[in-house]
Design a protein around this motif. Sequence first.
Motif, PDB file in Angstrom:
ATOM      1  N   UNK A  57       0.830  -1.207   0.000  1.00 10.64           N
ATOM      2  CA  UNK A  57       0.000   0.000   0.000  1.00 10.64           C
ATOM      3  C   UNK A  57       0.871   1.266   0.000  1.00 10.64           C
ATOM      4  N   UNK A  58       1.998   1.193   0.727  1.00  8.74           N
ATOM      5  CA  UNK A  58       2.925   2.332   0.712  1.00  8.74           C
ATOM      6  C   UNK A  58       3.476   2.523  -0.700  1.00  8.74           C
ATOM      7  N   UNK A  59       3.846   1.395  -1.336  1.00 10.83           N
ATOM      8  CA  UNK A  59       4.352   1.455  -2.714  1.00 10.83           C
ATOM      9  C   UNK A  59       3.300   2.032  -3.655  1.00 10.83           C
ATOM     10  N   UNK A  63       9.960  20.825 -12.213  1.00  8.63           N
ATOM     11  CA  UNK A  63       8.883  20.017 -11.630  1.00  8.63           C
ATOM     12  C   UNK A  63       9.020  18.545 -11.976  1.00  8.63           C
ATOM     13  N   UNK A  64       9.327  18.273 -13.235  1.00  8.24           N
ATOM     14  CA  UNK A  64       9.440  16.875 -13.690  1.00  8.24           C
ATOM     15  C   UNK A  64      10.600  16.173 -12.983  1.00  8.24           C
ATOM     16  N   UNK A  65      11.769  16.819 -12.950  1.00  5.70           N
ATOM     17  CA  UNK A  65      12.950  16.223 -12.295  1.00  5.70           C
ATOM     18  C   UNK A  65      12.687  16.012 -10.807  1.00  5.70           C
ATOM     19  N   UNK A  66      12.079  17.015 -10.168  1.00  6.72           N
ATOM     20  CA  UNK A  66      11.775  16.925  -8.737  1.00  6.72           C
ATOM     21  C   UNK A  66      10.787  15.793  -8.466  1.00  6.72           C
ATOM     22  N   UNK A 100       9.723  10.337  -6.251  1.00  7.91           N
ATOM     23  CA  UNK A 100       9.129   9.001  -6.425  1.00  7.91           C
ATOM     24  C   UNK A 100      10.189   7.914  -6.230  1.00  7.91           C
ATOM     25  N   UNK A 101      11.352   8.077  -6.860  1.00  7.19           N
ATOM     26  CA  UNK A 101      12.437   7.082  -6.756  1.00  7.19           C
ATOM     27  C   UNK A 101      12.923   6.973  -5.312  1.00  7.19           C
ATOM     28  N   UNK A 114      13.065   3.992  -0.191  1.00  4.53           N
ATOM     29  CA  UNK A 114      12.879   4.108   1.262  1.00  4.53           C
ATOM     30  C   UNK A 114      11.871   3.081   1.752  1.00  4.53           C
ATOM     31  N   UNK A 115      10.844   2.824   0.963  1.00  2.00           N
ATOM     32  CA  UNK A 115       9.831   1.825   1.317  1.00  2.00           C
ATOM     33  C   UNK A 115      10.413   0.416   1.277  1.00  2.00           C
TER      34      UNK A 115
END
Length: 636
Positions: free
Chosen positions: A270-272, A576-579, A584-585, A590-591
């Motif tokens: 769910x976190x993913x 915005x796109x790079x950020x 996301x990565x 981290x998850x």
Amino acid sequence: MKTLFKENKPMMATILSGCLIILGIFLSLHTYVRIAPLFYILSFIIGGFYQAKEGLKDTVENKKLNVDILMILAAVGASLIGYWMEGALLIFIFSLSGSLEVYATNKSTKAITGLMNLTPENALLIQKEDAIIEVPTNSLKIGDKLLVPKGASIPIDGVILTGNGLIDESAVSGETLPIEKIAGDEVIGGTINLAEAFTMQVAKDSSDTLFAKILRMVDEAQSTPSKTATMIEKIENKYVAIVLISVPVMIAFFYFILQWSWNESFYRGMVLLTVASPCALVASAVPATLSAISNGAKKGILFKGGAYLENFGLIKAIAFDKTGTLTSGKLVMTDAFFKAGEDEKKIQMVCTALEKMSTHPIAKAIVLAFEDQGHPSFMMEDVNDLTGYGLSGTAFGSQWKIGKKEYVVKSTETATFSTDAEKIQKEGKTVIYVSRNDQLVAYFGLQDIPKKEAKEMIRYFKSQGVYTIMLTGDHMATGEAIGKQLEIDEVKANCLPDEKAQIIKQLKEQYGTIAMVGDGINDAPALANASIGIAMGAGTDIAIDVADVVLMKNELAQLSYSHQLSNRLKKITLQNIIFAISVIILLIFSNLFQVINLPLGVVGHEGSTILVILNGLRLLRSPSASTDSTTKNLDT
């Protein structure tokens, strides 16, 4: 703040959702653990209603997956394994980012929708028997006669019939000084009459007025996404599908391979599902583009689509029409030569008196040059207008002529005096001669001079590596003279409308993305063939209709600003796109290493969405007036 809630119902729902979460947490801490989930469920329903409705509608109607579906599934999944608060928090922050996107859209269109309020709903119609009745503006027809009281907004585009007007046109042109109008002058609906009442005749249908066109163009622009936004939208469907497939695969991997417990494996799934959602990526382009379009519109620059704004910064060459675009379109006296020993004041008086008898642009330029010299006015005798050549008349006991050389100059004795005439003629100026009793006594050089801001604008584009070309129907000498003054890279003269279009096609093949700036009917084919057609707002309707960008203020500095705004849009969208991708990565890894929990994942993911929306809203900022300071502001 009050307006924010009134115009943004999703924001109100979001705040109520947040309050319910706080109440649920409070109950959990005070041994009312069984009741708390009810408040979390209410928070789900209220906070997620708008987003879920849009997401499901889009999925059912367009057969397209979107990020809303991922958020709903993640929240429901978290709740199923007992994480009620985390699920509610996910919906709350997701709803908050959606509400801010609605706010960004509303804010970017606010300046445009405000134009609708400028045109009054009713007008004072003068009937045949001179009775005046109030009628709806949208019921007016071409030819109707109207009364416009002092201080009232002009209801529709038309022409003044009787009386004089002092019109505030700042809403259209941005000019703070009102403009004096007399009978026969055109007036624009939505502008304000500051002087005494006047009558006018309706010249355009309500759907064809300038304000109607502005609103139509901006509406079309905001519904036409940029190329980047379109590309992200295409990726979204496939990306969501990949995430939906990946989540159960990863749950199985956690459970069977890593031997995690079922609860932990499902929870990590769910976190993913939450952190891998492309919310921030989807919001990277649209709010920024809408903000930039609104920014341009407030400055009088109307882009007919996000793609044209985005592509403006990519132009490799820009072509200009000369008359009315780079120049003022009006002849101005630039040189005056008087024969030694002649009475200059007397010659000026004669020239003014003669040229007042003509409506030719040359005559108007001469009258304008000499009329304010304080000379007493008088009427010429035996005035004769030889069309195409000049005028003649009698004054002070002599025969005077003004006009072309072959008409005015009869004696060869004046050849020495007129030596500079050929020189200024080679500079592209029109030379007008004056004789008394067939003896040359004066000659003048006239030229359609460049606009004040033209040279600075050309220098800006050259500094950006953009090749500059001037296309003109005038002869080469005139074109090269203006081109030299403005430091334009290339001049193409003697161009007919079809030839201009052909040249644009050739330049397009040579340079790729090319812009064309024009204002007349003869520029329409070239504007239509350019990558980006740019029409001056004071130009003809057909030029405005075929163009992709319209400069309502008729100021060349708006071209530099448009280029800077496009570059800034590209820069902010890329940020915005790079950020978004980086966040996301980072959150996915981290998850995988169990560093973050669902609340932190929600905050990180939805927080990044909020940040890209706010970053896009920076494009609403108004720059300072000067080009130099504008460049600094836009590049920050």
